[in-house]
Structures are given as C-alpha cells and as structure tokens.
Design an enzyme around this catalytic site. Structure first.
Site, PDB file in Angstrom:
ATOM      1  N   LYS A 140     -32.230  -2.142  12.695  1.00 30.17           N
ATOM      2  CA  LYS A 140     -30.764  -2.096  12.785  1.00 30.17           C
ATOM      3  C   LYS A 140     -30.327  -0.950  13.696  1.00 30.17           C
ATOM      4  O   LYS A 140     -29.487  -1.136  14.578  1.00 30.17           O
ATOM      5  CB  LYS A 140     -30.165  -1.899  11.388  1.00 30.17           C
ATOM      6  CG  LYS A 140     -28.652  -1.672  11.403  1.00 30.17           C
ATOM      7  CD  LYS A 140     -28.075  -1.413  10.020  1.00 30.17           C
ATOM      8  CE  LYS A 140     -28.357  -0.016   9.528  1.00 30.17           C
ATOM      9  NZ  LYS A 140     -27.529   0.376   8.368  1.00 30.17           N
ATOM     10  N   ARG A 188     -15.711   5.851   4.070  1.00 31.38           N
ATOM     11  CA  ARG A 188     -16.847   6.538   4.707  1.00 31.38           C
ATOM     12  C   ARG A 188     -16.309   7.489   5.772  1.00 31.38           C
ATOM     13  O   ARG A 188     -15.644   7.068   6.711  1.00 31.38           O
ATOM     14  CB  ARG A 188     -17.829   5.527   5.294  1.00 31.38           C
ATOM     15  CG  ARG A 188     -18.445   4.634   4.209  1.00 31.38           C
ATOM     16  CD  ARG A 188     -19.408   3.614   4.761  1.00 31.38           C
ATOM     17  NE  ARG A 188     -20.613   4.234   5.301  1.00 31.38           N
ATOM     18  CZ  ARG A 188     -21.561   3.559   5.952  1.00 31.38           C
ATOM     19  NH1 ARG A 188     -21.437   2.263   6.144  1.00 31.38           N
ATOM     20  NH2 ARG A 188     -22.629   4.181   6.407  1.00 31.38           N
ATOM     21  N   SER A 245     -30.752  14.017   9.055  1.00 33.50           N
ATOM     22  CA  SER A 245     -31.368  12.785   9.581  1.00 33.50           C
ATOM     23  C   SER A 245     -31.754  12.928  11.052  1.00 33.50           C
ATOM     24  O   SER A 245     -31.522  12.036  11.855  1.00 33.50           O
ATOM     25  CB  SER A 245     -30.408  11.591   9.435  1.00 33.50           C
ATOM     26  OG  SER A 245     -29.681  11.617   8.248  1.00 33.50           O
ATOM     27  N   ASP A 259     -32.798   6.988   4.269  1.00 31.26           N
ATOM     28  CA  ASP A 259     -32.747   5.579   3.857  1.00 31.26           C
ATOM     29  C   ASP A 259     -34.033   5.153   3.158  1.00 31.26           C
ATOM     30  O   ASP A 259     -34.009   4.546   2.089  1.00 31.26           O
ATOM     31  CB  ASP A 259     -32.469   4.668   5.062  1.00 31.26           C
ATOM     32  CG  ASP A 259     -31.023   4.793   5.533  1.00 31.26           C
ATOM     33  OD1 ASP A 259     -30.223   5.430   4.822  1.00 31.26           O
ATOM     34  OD2 ASP A 259     -30.692   4.264   6.606  1.00 31.26           O
ATOM     35  N   ASN A 268     -26.421  13.194   1.797  1.00 38.38           N
ATOM     36  CA  ASN A 268     -25.783  12.140   2.590  1.00 38.38           C
ATOM     37  C   ASN A 268     -25.966  10.741   1.999  1.00 38.38           C
ATOM     38  O   ASN A 268     -25.333   9.789   2.432  1.00 38.38           O
ATOM     39  CB  ASN A 268     -26.150  12.244   4.075  1.00 38.38           C
ATOM     40  CG  ASN A 268     -27.467  11.605   4.434  1.00 38.38           C
ATOM     41  OD1 ASN A 268     -28.360  11.459   3.596  1.00 38.38           O
ATOM     42  ND2 ASN A 268     -27.601  11.222   5.685  1.00 38.38           N
ATOM     43  N   LYS A 309     -23.018   6.804   2.146  1.00 34.83           N
ATOM     44  CA  LYS A 309     -23.579   5.601   2.773  1.00 34.83           C
ATOM     45  C   LYS A 309     -22.814   4.359   2.306  1.00 34.83           C
ATOM     46  O   LYS A 309     -21.647   4.445   1.955  1.00 34.83           O
ATOM     47  CB  LYS A 309     -25.067   5.507   2.434  1.00 34.83           C
ATOM     48  CG  LYS A 309     -25.892   6.685   2.949  1.00 34.83           C
ATOM     49  CD  LYS A 309     -26.224   6.506   4.420  1.00 34.83           C
ATOM     50  CE  LYS A 309     -27.201   7.572   4.888  1.00 34.83           C
ATOM     51  NZ  LYS A 309     -27.775   7.228   6.190  1.00 34.83           N
ATOM     52  N   LYS A 352     -27.024  -7.481   5.146  1.00 37.43           N
ATOM     53  CA  LYS A 352     -26.602  -6.393   6.032  1.00 37.43           C
ATOM     54  C   LYS A 352     -27.714  -6.020   7.012  1.00 37.43           C
ATOM     55  O   LYS A 352     -27.445  -5.686   8.159  1.00 37.43           O
ATOM     56  CB  LYS A 352     -26.199  -5.180   5.188  1.00 37.43           C
ATOM     57  CG  LYS A 352     -25.500  -4.090   5.971  1.00 37.43           C
ATOM     58  CD  LYS A 352     -24.948  -3.028   5.042  1.00 37.43           C
ATOM     59  CE  LYS A 352     -23.848  -2.215   5.679  1.00 37.43           C
ATOM     60  NZ  LYS A 352     -24.248  -1.406   6.804  1.00 37.43           N
TER      61      LYS A 352
END
Length: 427
Positions: free
Chosen positions: A22, A124, A197, A313, A336, A340, A411
């Site tokens: 993604k 968000r 990240s 993730d 974080n 999300k 998604k």
C-alpha cells in the site's frame, strides 16, 4: 453485522504471493502522475486506499489505463504539478496514504480543492502537515475542526525553510518531501521532535530517487530538496509485496508451522516492516531470507520487551502473536497507534482481554500476558483492516474465533481470509 468464524487451525504450511505494498503503491501512483513520461506500474495493490488515490488522480485529469485485475497501471505523467481545471472536491475515504501526500502536492500552483473523507478521517490529525505547508506559503483552510480534515487548498506553496513535527506521523514528512521538488524554490525541511516510523521515510526517498530526484538527508534531522525540478518516469516499476501484510502469515508460521513462505519481498526490500521477521526470530522462530522471499518456521516462542516505533503497523501482529509466547510481552513507543485507522492501542487492549489475556494499556505501550487457554470471543474490528487480520491468529489455538465485519480487510488485502485458508489445515 457480517461476521466470519474461523475454526481452530492445526497447522499452516505453504507459500503466499503477497499483494503489492500500500505504501509503495500510492507513492508510486502520485509520482508517476507528477512525472514526465509514461510509467507502467506492475503488482499494484488493488484495495480501497489505492482506489481512492486512483479516483482522485482521475478527477485531477491524470490519464491512466488499468488492467482488468487492477494490478497493472499505465500512467501518463503530467510533467509537473497537478492542476484542476475548476474548483473540486475529492473524497479520500480513510486513506492516509492518499490524504497526506495529495494535501501537499495540491498546494503547488493555483488550485481550489477540498479534500474530505469518511468520519474517521476527520478524526485523524493533519495539523502538523498544514503548519509546515503554510510556512512554505500554502493557503489552507480547515472547513470543520482545526487541525483535522476536511481541508480547502488554494495553492501557494513555494518552498523555503519549513519545520515539521515528526512525532505523530511520518506521512507528513513524506508528503512534504514528495511535493517539494516541484516548488519554485529550494525547500529545507527541519524535523521537530522525534521522527516516528523512520523506515517509511526511506520508502519515500527510494521512490523519489527512482523517479529521478535526490534529496540531501542530514541524519533525518534536516532534508534539503532542490526546487524547480521535474520527476522523470523510470519506464517500468515493480511494486514490491506488502511487508505489513506479510506479517500475519509469517507469525502464523512461527506459531503453527510448518513453514510459511511469503514472496514479493526479500532481504533487500525497501519496506522497514520486513524487520518484523527479526522480531519473530528473537521470539524463537526460525527465519530464512531470500532475494524475493521470507520464510518462517515454527519455534518455541518466548515473550519480548521491545521498542516498536520502527514498525508500528507490523507490531500489531506481535500483540496477537504474544498470546502464543511464554511470559509477558511489552511493546513500547507506539503512541502513533492511537492516530491510525482507529485508536489501535485501545482497540487491541479491549479485544485481547476478550480472549482472556491480561493487558496493561499505557499511553504509548501495551503489556500482554497470555492466558493458559484462549477463550472464544467475537472480535470487534473498529473498521480497521489490521485488527481483523491480527485476530485471525487466535484460530491458531484450540479455540475458534469470530471476526466481526471481516470485509474491512479490503483497505489493504481483500483476499486475506482466502489466502489464510489456503495454507491452513483445520484441527
């Protein structure tokens, strides 16, 4: 509400060809649209987030041809900033990988564009990105709540010195980096706070380089981007497999292998989430690496205590893998998770308790002690693809599990449950 009950799985074994990443798909689509020349993207991910990016590009006048299975896309680049012919509203669902980069790219030139999305997208944060773009001259208005979408963009970004807060999402920096080469002036981006990240920034820099633009990276504290440049199409670009999606299958191998091999990523992958395999190895699984695959074989799993900021993730997958490890697992520095698709710290803690785990939910950490036997539960997924995929691992026990709203995996991975079934032998 729709639900899917997974029966206990005795063993997993086999190979999974991963859908495209993604993170890479949406970055590559945007750069291909901005570049000079035609780009053929192969192994593009077909998922909701990518469809939102494609729909937005189409509305902005970008011409592309998509194969019938939507995994090959030929994009005719515009050779510069995207210009909407007239005032426009773009609906981006809950796709952060479309919202953030487009918010920056559409501040180049003179547009009048509204970016909006699903209710969760309006929760968000995007304020840190807007602050940075405004420092570079962008005209941006919040249409509802300060610091959150929907946004109205009216161009004006010219570059210069900008400071961006790196502590909430790396996508803000990614968005600035990708837009800056097309600004009339050079842009110097200074990072405020800890950059979260960080491996996702490496994906961005790698893709920019593929499209002919180099960035001076000063120890991830300052980035210098020359202005007035043009992205050049590389011609063909193969989107590597999604390393976050790989995590569920690799974890399944660690818990109930056999051996599970994922193809489409390997030791030289640009995605930081491949480091997830190192965590499984640390827990006791056996991992082997190839150029185009990672394989994981079952081991006796032990709990870990680790900083997971580099793989937020994939770290979610460790939270459910912890149910099968000896001892108490602690995942740290994951604030974080809260910003999300849903507040993932709250969601994860809530659902882990349902299957019998003892859980401590901190502001930016989670501590998980597994029960002796997992309990049957109906798992809420919070419209979050990763919650659905993580909790499928509960079925690797002697207990079935029911996943509510299983289609939310669309998604990033519409065929996830089919692929899991393919490598599973039921108890």
């Amino acid at each position: 509400m729709e639900s899917l009950t997974l029966q206990p799985i005795a063993r997993v074994d086999g190979t999974v060809n991963l859908p495209g990443s993604k993170s890479v798909s949406n970055r590559a689509l945007l750069l291909a649209a901005l570049a000079r020349g035609t780009t053929v993207l192969t192994n593009l991910l077909d998922s909701d987030d990518v469809r939102h990016m494609l729909n937005a590009l189409s509305a902005l006048g970008v011409h592309y041809v998509l194969s019938s299975d939507r995994t090959r896309c030929e994009v005719t680049g515009t050779g510069g900033p995207l210009q909407a012919g007239s005032a426009l509203e773009l609906f981006l669902g809950n796709a952060g990988t479309a919202m953030r980069p487009l918010a920056a790219a559409l501040c180049l030139g003179s547009n009048d564009i509204v970016l909006t999305g699903e209710p969760r997208m309006k929760e968000r944060p995007i304020g840190h990105l807007v602050d940075a773009l405004r420092q570079g001259g962008a005209q941006i208005d919040y249409l509802e709540q300060e610091n959150y979408p929907p946004l109205r963009l009216r161009g004006g970004f010219t570059g210069g010195d900008v400071e961006v807060d790196g502590s909430v999402s790396s996508q803000f920096l990614t968005a600035l980096l990708m837009a800056s080469p097309l600004a009339p002036q050079d842009t110097v981006i200074a990072i405020k706070g800890e950059l979260v990240s960080r491996p996702y920034i490496d994906i961005t820099l790698h893709l920019m380089k593929t499209f002919g633009v180099e960035v001076e990276n000063q120890a991830y504290q300052r980035f210098i981007v020359r202005g007035n440049q043009q992205y050049q199409s590389p011609g063909d670009y193969l989107v590597e497999g999604d390393a976050s999606s790989a995590s569920y299958f690799l974890a399944a191998g660690a818990i109930k292998g056999g051996t599970v091999k994922v193809t489409g990523i390997g030791r030289n992958s640009v995605q930081g989430d491949i480091r997830f395999a190192d965590v499984l190895e640390k827990m006791g699984a056996t991992v082997t690496w190839g150029e185009d695959y990672i394989a994981c074989t079952r081991g006796e799993l032990n709990a870990i205590d680790m900083d997971m900021n580099h793989i937020p993730d994939a770290a979610m997958t460790i939270a459910t893998a912890a149910l099968f490890a000896r001892g108490t697992t602690t995942l740290r520095n994951i604030y974080n998770w809260r910003v999300k698709e849903t507040d993932r710290l709250f969601a994860m803690a809530t659902e882990l308790r349902k299957v019998g785990a003892e859980v401590e939910e901190g502001e930016d950490y989670i501590r998980i002690t597994p029960p002796l036997t997992l309990q049957f539960a109906e798992i809420g997924t919070y419209n979050d693809h990763r919650m659905a995929m993580c909790f499928s691992l509960v079925a690797l026990s002697d207990t079935p599990v029911t996943i509510l709203d299983p289609k939310c995996t669309a998604k990033t991975f519409p065929d996830y449950f089919g692929q899991l079934a393919r490598i599973s032998t039921l108890a």
